[in-house]
Design a protein around this motif. Structure first.
Motif, PDB file in Angstrom:
ATOM      1  N   ALA A  23       1.219  -1.285  -0.224  1.00 14.88           N
ATOM      2  CA  ALA A  23      -0.466  -0.418  -0.316  1.00 14.88           C
ATOM      3  C   ALA A  23       1.011   1.126   0.310  1.00 14.88           C
ATOM      4  O   ALA A  23       0.651   2.385  -0.379  1.00 14.88           O
ATOM      5  CB  ALA A  23      -0.742   0.265   1.210  1.00 14.88           C
ATOM      6  N   TRP A  24       2.118   0.939   0.701  1.00 16.35           N
ATOM      7  CA  TRP A  24       3.235   2.362   1.116  1.00 16.35           C
ATOM      8  C   TRP A  24       3.695   2.583  -0.079  1.00 16.35           C
ATOM      9  O   TRP A  24       3.619   3.668  -0.721  1.00 16.35           O
ATOM     10  CB  TRP A  24       3.713   1.986   1.558  1.00 16.35           C
ATOM     11  N   ARG A  25       3.778   2.290  -1.597  1.00 15.33           N
ATOM     12  CA  ARG A  25       4.322   1.732  -2.782  1.00 15.33           C
ATOM     13  C   ARG A  25       3.699   2.489  -3.419  1.00 15.33           C
ATOM     14  O   ARG A  25       4.135   2.914  -4.236  1.00 15.33           O
ATOM     15  CB  ARG A  25       5.266   0.443  -3.227  1.00 15.33           C
ATOM     16  N   LEU A  26       2.187   1.809  -3.382  1.00 21.40           N
ATOM     17  CA  LEU A  26       1.878   2.189  -4.402  1.00 21.40           C
ATOM     18  C   LEU A  26       1.600   4.229  -3.990  1.00 21.40           C
ATOM     19  O   LEU A  26       0.849   4.582  -4.908  1.00 21.40           O
ATOM     20  CB  LEU A  26       0.265   1.337  -4.374  1.00 21.40           C
ATOM     21  N   ALA A  27       0.425   4.165  -2.774  1.00 17.52           N
ATOM     22  CA  ALA A  27       1.188   5.390  -2.594  1.00 17.52           C
ATOM     23  C   ALA A  27       1.397   6.341  -2.761  1.00 17.52           C
ATOM     24  O   ALA A  27       1.654   7.597  -3.483  1.00 17.52           O
ATOM     25  CB  ALA A  27       0.691   5.592  -1.062  1.00 17.52           C
ATOM     26  N   ALA A  28       3.246   6.154  -2.910  1.00 11.47           N
ATOM     27  CA  ALA A  28       4.155   7.135  -3.630  1.00 11.47           C
ATOM     28  C   ALA A  28       4.276   7.237  -5.153  1.00 11.47           C
ATOM     29  O   ALA A  28       4.584   8.179  -5.314  1.00 11.47           O
ATOM     30  CB  ALA A  28       5.530   6.105  -3.313  1.00 11.47           C
ATOM     31  N   ALA A  29       3.240   6.467  -5.486  1.00 13.63           N
ATOM     32  CA  ALA A  29       3.490   6.879  -6.904  1.00 13.63           C
ATOM     33  C   ALA A  29       2.293   8.261  -6.921  1.00 13.63           C
ATOM     34  O   ALA A  29       2.308   8.487  -8.403  1.00 13.63           O
ATOM     35  CB  ALA A  29       2.034   6.069  -8.150  1.00 13.63           C
ATOM     36  N   GLY A  30       1.632   8.650  -6.426  1.00  9.32           N
ATOM     37  CA  GLY A  30       0.902   9.737  -6.403  1.00  9.32           C
ATOM     38  C   GLY A  30      -0.602   9.560  -6.020  1.00  9.32           C
ATOM     39  O   GLY A  30      -0.968   8.844  -7.328  1.00  9.32           O
ATOM     40  N   LEU A  31      -1.296  10.549  -5.904  1.00  4.16           N
ATOM     41  CA  LEU A  31      -2.940  10.397  -5.596  1.00  4.16           C
ATOM     42  C   LEU A  31      -3.228  10.728  -6.785  1.00  4.16           C
ATOM     43  O   LEU A  31      -4.022  10.354  -8.264  1.00  4.16           O
ATOM     44  CB  LEU A  31      -3.620  10.991  -4.469  1.00  4.16           C
ATOM     45  N   GLU A  32      -3.129  11.571  -8.095  1.00  5.17           N
ATOM     46  CA  GLU A  32      -3.118  12.086  -9.127  1.00  5.17           C
ATOM     47  C   GLU A  32      -3.016  11.329 -10.452  1.00  5.17           C
ATOM     48  O   GLU A  32      -3.993  10.861 -10.893  1.00  5.17           O
ATOM     49  CB  GLU A  32      -2.843  13.323  -9.233  1.00  5.17           C
ATOM     50  N   ARG A  33      -2.023  10.497  -9.998  1.00  8.16           N
ATOM     51  CA  ARG A  33      -1.150  10.028 -10.984  1.00  8.16           C
ATOM     52  C   ARG A  33      -1.795   8.798 -10.766  1.00  8.16           C
ATOM     53  O   ARG A  33      -2.839   7.759 -11.771  1.00  8.16           O
ATOM     54  CB  ARG A  33      -0.160   9.178 -10.587  1.00  8.16           C
ATOM     55  N   LEU A  34      -2.508   7.882  -9.870  1.00  8.19           N
ATOM     56  CA  LEU A  34      -3.521   6.991  -9.747  1.00  8.19           C
ATOM     57  C   LEU A  34      -4.568   7.201  -9.473  1.00  8.19           C
ATOM     58  O   LEU A  34      -5.611   6.510 -10.390  1.00  8.19           O
ATOM     59  CB  LEU A  34      -3.201   6.593  -8.116  1.00  8.19           C
ATOM     60  N   GLY A  35      -5.584   8.962  -9.780  1.00  9.01           N
ATOM     61  CA  GLY A  35      -6.985   8.975  -9.890  1.00  9.01           C
ATOM     62  C   GLY A  35      -6.616   9.496 -11.255  1.00  9.01           C
ATOM     63  O   GLY A  35      -7.687   9.497 -12.210  1.00  9.01           O
ATOM     64  N   GLU A  36      -5.903   8.518 -12.150  1.00 11.62           N
ATOM     65  CA  GLU A  36      -5.818   9.235 -13.397  1.00 11.62           C
ATOM     66  C   GLU A  36      -6.166   7.694 -14.577  1.00 11.62           C
ATOM     67  O   GLU A  36      -6.923   7.784 -15.713  1.00 11.62           O
ATOM     68  CB  GLU A  36      -4.223   8.924 -14.747  1.00 11.62           C
ATOM     69  N   LEU A  37      -6.240   6.410 -13.846  1.00  8.41           N
ATOM     70  CA  LEU A  37      -6.240   4.915 -14.225  1.00  8.41           C
ATOM     71  C   LEU A  37      -8.378   5.047 -14.319  1.00  8.41           C
ATOM     72  O   LEU A  37      -9.324   6.139 -13.618  1.00  8.41           O
ATOM     73  CB  LEU A  37      -6.277   4.467 -13.695  1.00  8.41           C
ATOM     74  N   GLY A  38      -8.425   4.782 -15.615  1.00 12.36           N
ATOM     75  CA  GLY A  38     -10.023   4.024 -15.629  1.00 12.36           C
ATOM     76  C   GLY A  38     -10.114   2.872 -15.568  1.00 12.36           C
ATOM     77  O   GLY A  38      -9.609   1.778 -14.761  1.00 12.36           O
TER      78      GLY A  38
END
Length: 281
Positions: A23-38
């Motif tokens: 979970a920590w490593r996924l959060a490190a990708a950045g919330l805006e970047r994660l929010g781009e996912l369709g």
């Protein structure tokens, strides 16, 4: 990091410190970047845990917002094409008043994959933002998350949003006491066509959001005026005619905001406002 194992319903023990590290490593990708996912985009990671291969495949289930939520499959080392377990991850930006810092409240759920019930084990992590590297965990060889967006956000001029419909859900949440350092407000284009019954019920027809207005600060955000809490007349959506950035304040003005005195002020230290386009969601 939690230092334990869980074994729900007799499933082989799962290291919770490994799940927290994922979970920590996924959060490190950045919330805006994660929010781009369709909705059709899948991300995955494969780690070596105590010499065995563990895999997670997940997809975003949240609507465009400052928080991001995932649902996914957790493959045990003995699984082949079908996962035995389900995992869910939710990342919510928050303000830690005691520490005076930005954090990402992270909820983790793990439970058996089943058609009837989930019955999860769950716990909360508080990850500092900006996200630092997690500490190394003995026995874990981490892999990289695959499938994350690489193109980056497409910026949009804030002035170009004038006259567009905006969703105020996160603003209302802040006014009602939510503590956060960021709000992301969906911007809509032309309304989608409605059927007769939907028009009769007065349901909004906004289609999918085309852009996001992001207001971010170095400390907790607040909302003014208090009339925003005045009652039920304040709309969930409304047309914003002007987005005006001032010192530590962003003002949203529009004729649809009469319940809030014609404008909403979002305030916070070192406040910044930006906008970006959304892809298919």
């Amino acid at each position: 990091m939690p230092d334990a194992t869980i074994s729900p319903r007799g499933i082989p023990p799962i290291r919770t410190d490994w799940i927290a590290d994922v979970a920590w490593r996924l959060a490190a990708a950045g919330l805006e970047r994660l929010g781009e996912l369709g909705e059709d985009d899948t991300i995955s990671v494969t780690d070596q845990v105590d010499g065995a291969q563990w895999r997670i495949e997940a997809f975003r289930i949240s609507e465009p917002a400052s928080w991001v939520e995932f649902d996914g499959d957790l493959f045990l080392p003995t699984d082949r094409d079908r996962a035995t377990m389900r995992v869910a991850l939710a990342f919510v930006p928050s303000w830690d008043a005691a520490a005076g810092t930005r954090v990402i409240e992270t909820r983790v759920e793990v439970g058996p994959r089943g058609a009837v019930t989930f019955d999860p084990e769950n716990w909360m992590l508080r990850i500092p933002d900006p996200v630092s590297e997690p500490p190394a965990i003995e026995g874990v060889v981490p892999g990289a998350w695959q499938g994350l967006p690489t193109a980056g956000l497409q910026p949009v001029a804030v002035e170009a949003l004038a006259g567009r419909s905006m969703a105020f859900g996160e603003v209302v949440e802040v006014a009602e006491g939510a503590t956060t350092w960021i709000v992301s407000l969906p911007i809509y284009g032309k309304p989608a066509k409605q059927g007769f019954l939907a028009r009769l019920r007065g349901e909004p027809s906004l289609g999918d959001p085309e852009a996001m207005l992001v207001v971010e600060a170095d400390g907790p955000l607040t909302v003014d005026p208090a009339a925003l809490l005045a009652g039920e007349d304040f709309p969930d959506h409304g047309t914003v005619d002007l987005v005006e950035a001032e010192v530590d304040t962003v003002k949203l003005s529009g004729t649809d905001l009469e319940a809030a005195g014609g404008w909403i002020g979002i305030a916070g230290p070192g406040i910044r406002v930006s906008a970006h386009a959304l892809g298919a969601t």
